[in-house]
Design an enzyme around this catalytic site. Structure first.
Site, PDB file in Angstrom:
ATOM      1  N   GLY A 305      -6.571 -10.160 -32.043  1.00 49.52           N
ATOM      2  CA  GLY A 305      -6.812  -9.175 -31.552  1.00 49.52           C
ATOM      3  C   GLY A 305      -8.200  -9.616 -30.714  1.00 49.52           C
ATOM      4  O   GLY A 305      -8.290 -10.247 -30.104  1.00 49.52           O
ATOM      5  N   SER A 306      -8.782  -7.720 -30.636  1.00 52.18           N
ATOM      6  CA  SER A 306      -9.253  -6.943 -29.838  1.00 52.18           C
ATOM      7  C   SER A 306     -11.167  -7.693 -30.119  1.00 52.18           C
ATOM      8  O   SER A 306     -11.820  -7.958 -29.778  1.00 52.18           O
ATOM      9  CB  SER A 306      -9.242  -5.964 -30.023  1.00 52.18           C
ATOM     10  OG  SER A 306      -8.570  -5.511 -29.051  1.00 52.18           O
ATOM     11  N   THR A 307     -11.414  -8.698 -31.504  1.00 50.85           N
ATOM     12  CA  THR A 307     -12.124  -9.132 -31.700  1.00 50.85           C
ATOM     13  C   THR A 307     -12.569 -10.283 -30.906  1.00 50.85           C
ATOM     14  O   THR A 307     -13.897 -10.702 -30.402  1.00 50.85           O
ATOM     15  CB  THR A 307     -12.284  -9.988 -33.266  1.00 50.85           C
ATOM     16  OG1 THR A 307     -11.196 -10.557 -33.605  1.00 50.85           O
ATOM     17  CG2 THR A 307     -12.310  -8.468 -34.063  1.00 50.85           C
TER      18      THR A 307
END
Length: 572
Positions: A305-307
């Site tokens: 995801g956004s990490t």
């Protein structure tokens, strides 16, 4: 006629004499061969026939944390065996051993009656019990000193430390990786026996002393481990999650301070399952144990995801296709070919700079940035960052990255990869890459082992790891650190903040496959201090119930963890 008969008798006697002489000559030749050419071999055979070897177990090496605190040691136990040829009162032996060792009589009887040089009845017998058995002075029963592995903190770092089997050999974790240092060298006692295997009373014995295993000093820190374990179990319970994984590491050199994978298992009783095993087949029990022992921080993969936007940012900055001041527009979605890919803020962020896009974790911004990088350079950078390779962390079972073949990546695949979807990566790989992006741009090897010292203290080995290559420029690393600091001070990672410390972070939320199943993974990567990172951590919550956004459920875990760790590591 008579003369012919006598001649025949003489010929027969000559033939018999010749045959006897021939056989005797062969026997003399054979005897001479055995006496002069095979004397050493048969001397050894005869010696072995009249000697019985008993092993003396070596004490397994200890495992310590970075400060020398004992994490894994040994407890003195015994192995009880019987020697069939020496047993004088078999029924008494069977009765006493079955009672003292809590074994079925029939099981003991089979071993006592078995004709063998030595038959093991039970190992890992506590000293109190073995002392009682020794005091019975039962003919044919031997009590040999042994060691049982003992873990000082039961469940703490169970999937990292690993455990040993009944033979004291490493099964999983550091116990198996560093087996050659930890196992030691067994000794032996050679006892003279008669031809039928009975030990000769007062017969000469020769003894070879065992050599203990080496003590392994690790990068683990007991204080940090306990803080981390507490946070993991609190999140597990609070969010009623399937599991919670936390890695705490030094981003400058890859030393791992803690790795918690809740729920853990009890290292001193590693085969005990947490649920009722009634009705399970042996295969099902084995599968459940393997799942219980599995280290998800190393062996599992997931969509980050956004990490992952940390790496997309680095790729774009390195290629020079974006500046922090570049302007973008987010209407709440982005059309890529025929796909409408939405932002987590469905009403859109409107006009924003790239820095603000990072702070807002805006998908449309990263889709455009990824397109500017392009497929070829995106893959080139990811290979340079190490994404396509395993980290080489020193526990077994590390998983590789699962990613599209470059030739199959089109606009839609590139768009989703840019914000951390449609590929899978292990937690340790992601955290290692993130460490490189904030430590000045140098690659690191995550690891636990620091040094090993021989049992007598005369030898030491310091474990070395590849020197870091300059993966991204210091300028790129500085920009990323500053941007991630803004994520906490002004953006989606506010819940990761700690009063009095400058913390940087990136949150992430990913939906588990198949899409639409309502199951999510919430995560946050955090580090501190922003200007000179000394610690980095990843929290991953698998299938949290209720709220599932990384910034809402995982970021507060970073805040709680760092509230305890930063004063300990960096001082007030």
């Amino acid at each position: 006629m008579l003369n012919r008969h006598r001649t025949y008798q003489r010929q027969s006697m000559g033939l018999v004499f010749f045959a006897f002489f021939l056989v005797l000559s062969v026997m003399y030749v054979r005897l001479g061969y055995l006496m002069f050419f095979r004397a050493d071999y048969y001397g050894i055979q005869a010696k072995e026939l009249h000697e019985r070897e008993r092993r003396i177990k070596a004490e397994r090496g200890k495992i310590q944390d970075r400060n020398g605190i004992l994490l894994a040691g040994n407890r003195s136990v015994s192995t009880i065996s019987v020697i069939h040829s020496q047993i004088k009162e078999p029924e008494k032996v069977i009765s006493l051993l079955s009672r003292e060792l809590d074994l079925e009589e029939e099981e003991v009887r089979k071993k006592v009656k078995k004709v063998s040089s030595r038959e093991k009845i039970k190992s890992n017998v506590e000293k109190e019990t073995s002392d009682r058995i020794r005091n019975y002075k039962l003919a044919g029963v031997t009590v040999d000193e042994d060691y049982k592995r003992e873990y000082q903190y039961d469940t703490l770092a169970s999937k990292v430390l690993g455990f040993t089997g009944s033979d004291n050999q490493g099964i999983i974790g550091l116990e198996v990786t560093y087996e050659k240092y930890l196992k030691g060298l067994d000794g032996s006692i050679l006892t003279m026996t008669t031809a039928n295997g009975t030990e000769i009373e007062n017969g000469a014995e020769s003894r070879i002393e065992p050599i203990g295993g080496w003590t392994l000093r690790t990068s683990l820190d007991l204080t940090i481990m306990e803080y981390t374990d507490q946070v993991a179990n609190t999140l597990l319970k609070k969010k009623q999650a399937k599991s919670v994984d936390i890695i705490v590491m030094n981003p400058q050199n890859g030393e791992i301070y803690a790795m918690a994978c809740a729920p853990e298992f009890n290292l001193n009783d590693p085969y005990a399952l947490p649920e009722d095993m009634t009705g399970l087949t042996a295969k099902q029990k084995t599968e459940k144990r393997n799942a219980m022992w599995r280290n998800p921080c190393v062996s599992d993969t997931y969509e980050p995801g956004s990490t992952f936007k940390i790496l997309t940012t680095a790729a774009a900055l390195e290629k020079g296709v974006v500046k922090m001041t570049d302007r973008f527009h987010c209407p709440g979605y982005k059309m890529v070919e025929d796909r409408r890919i939405r932002c987590h803020k469905t009403t859109g962020h409107g006009s924003e700079s790239f820095l603000e896009g990072i702070m807002n974790s805006c998908n449309p911004v990263f889709i455009e940035v990824g397109a500017r990088v392009g497929v070829a350079d995106f893959y080139k950078q990811m290979k340079k960052f190490g994404l396509m390779n395993r980290t080489g962390v020193d526990v077994p079972g590390e998983a590789g990255t699962i990613i599209h073949k470059q030739s199959n990546v089109k606009a839609v695949e590139l768009a989703t990869m840019s914000f951390g979807q449609s590929f899978q990566i292990s937690p340790i790989r992601l955290l290692t890459c993130a460490s490189t992006m904030i430590n000045g741009g140098k690659s690191i090897t995550p690891h636990f082992a620091v040094s090993a010292v021989s049992a007598d203290g005369t030898q030491m080995k310091r474990f070395s790891y590849e020197e870091g290559e300059q993966v991204v420029t210091k300028e790129t690393s500085d920009l990323i650190r500053e941007a991630l600091g803004k994520v906490v001070s002004e953006g989606t990672g506010k819940n990761a903040g700690v009063a009095g410390y400058a913390v940087g972070a990136k949150t992430g939320t990913s939906q588990k496959l198949p899409r639409g199943n309502g199951k999510y993974i919430a995560s946050t990567i955090g580090f501190a201090p922003v200007d000179n990172p000394q610690v980095i951590a990843l929290i991953r919550i698998d299938e949290p119930q209720g709220l599932y956004y990384g910034g809402t459920v995982a970021a507060p875990g970073i805040s709680t963890l760092f509230s305890n760790l930063l004063p300990y590591l960096c001082g007030n």
